[in-house]
Design an enzyme around this catalytic site. Structure first.
Site: not given
Length: 348
Positions: A100, A166, A221
């Protein structure tokens, strides 16, 4: 005393490196920087390799003459400046703190970013940096996965298992169907690849598995992309191989969708898509990964079947039966009957 000696040695190495770089640049030469290479798999399934060890596997030379290398050298030097300052001030900083400080630099390092929200819902309660996450009182409400995983504590749950999905669209489908209410579980989505800037997804998942001792399943998938995501969760990615021991969850089990599922669950032909030339190339390459042969040969058989059939399909294809078929039929049929393990009892 030992820590001070280690700090001095590291500071000396940083000074030597930067002095060498400045000298070569001042003399008009492009500096070469040797860094260790790491890997979590090789492409010889029959080899007696040691890919899972944390030892370096050779070296790579970075040079300013290649733009991609120049970006990595830029990041390396920025990190070394921060590390040097921390050592000099005897202070501590996490990898996330360093990220960051220069987020635009790290994000531009050719890393995949597939969305920014990583979500969790279900039978779970925890604290992070003093903030309370109470998913239990509303198991279908999505919460953002904490960024500072090292500050997560007081984890309690009565869940039977953890499910990784997913895609956010599937996560939302399960939320709409109140899947966690009916199945007493925790559901997490990483929205695609658990990439470097958002590796807190894997670290958070790993923490839950360690603290709750729950089985963890992954639903992706039925295509090469989904399979690659699955293996990243369980075995880690090559890009993050240097930190593979903490950036993978070996307990992950593949729930689906399997290539064999389209016949088992009577998916019509219009739900299937032909594998592209790139899909076939990627699948053939993945089949060579050593861990598929050594650790999960049954996964390899399914991947071979995908290549043999030459088709793929998405998780949402099961909606061809009914909109809630995934949450009411498919997932429950795949999950073994699991009892709550000792030590996971919830206390209000």
């Amino acid at each position: 005393m030992e820590r001070n000696a280690s700090s001095r040695a590291l500071l000396s190495k940083i000074k030597d490196l930067t002095t060498s770089l400045v000298k070569e640049l001042s003399e008009g030469r492009s500096p070469n920087i040797c860094i260790h290479n790491f890997r979590n798999y090789c492409t010889d399934p029959n080899s007696n390799c040691l890919c899972s060890s944390d030892l370096p596997k050779g070296q790579q030379v970075l040079t300013l003459t290649r733009q991609c290398h120049a970006c990595r050298i830029d990041v390396l030097l920025r990190v070394l400046v921060i590390v040097q300052k921390l050592l000099q001030e005897n202070r501590h900083g996490s990898k996330r703190d360093i990220y960051y400080m220069h987020p635009s630099v790290f994000s531009g390092l050719c890393w995949k970013r597939v969305g920014t929200s990583r979500l969790v819902m279900g039978w779970l309660r925890f604290l992070e940096a003093g903030r309370k996450f109470d998913c239990i009182n509303s198991p279908t409400t999505a919460y953002t996965i904490p960024v500072h995983v090292e500050e997560v504590k007081d984890i309690v749950s009565v869940a039977k298992y953890i499910l990784i999905v997913e895609k956010e669209s599937v996560f939302q489908r399960l939320a709409n169907d109140k899947f966690c209410n009916a199945n007493r579980c925790i559901v997490i989505t990483g929205r695609g690849y658990p990439d470097i800037p958002t590796r807190s997804t894997i670290r958070f998942l790993r923490l839950l598995v360690e603290k709750l001792c729950l089985p963890v399943y992954c639903l992706v998938d039925c295509d090469p992309y989904g399979f690659d995501i699955l293996t990243t969760y369980r075995f880690g990615s090559m890009q993050m191989a240097f930190d593979a021991k903490v950036l993978r969850v070996p307990e992950v089990q593949w729930l689906g969708a399997f290539p064999s599922d389209f016949e088992k669950y009577d998916l019509p032909q219009q739900c299937l898509l032909p594998l592209t030339a790139e899909d076939k190339r990627r699948t053939e390459t993945m089949l060579l990964r050593c861990y598929l042969q050594k650790e999960v040969p049954e996964w390899r058989l399914e991947l071979e079947l995908m290549l043999q059939k030459g088709v793929k399909f998405e998780i949402e294809a099961f909606s061809v039966h009914t909109l809630s078929f995934l949450s009411e039929q498919y997932i429950p049929s795949k999950i073994p009957k699991v009892e709550v393990l000792p030590g996971n009892n919830f206390k209000s």
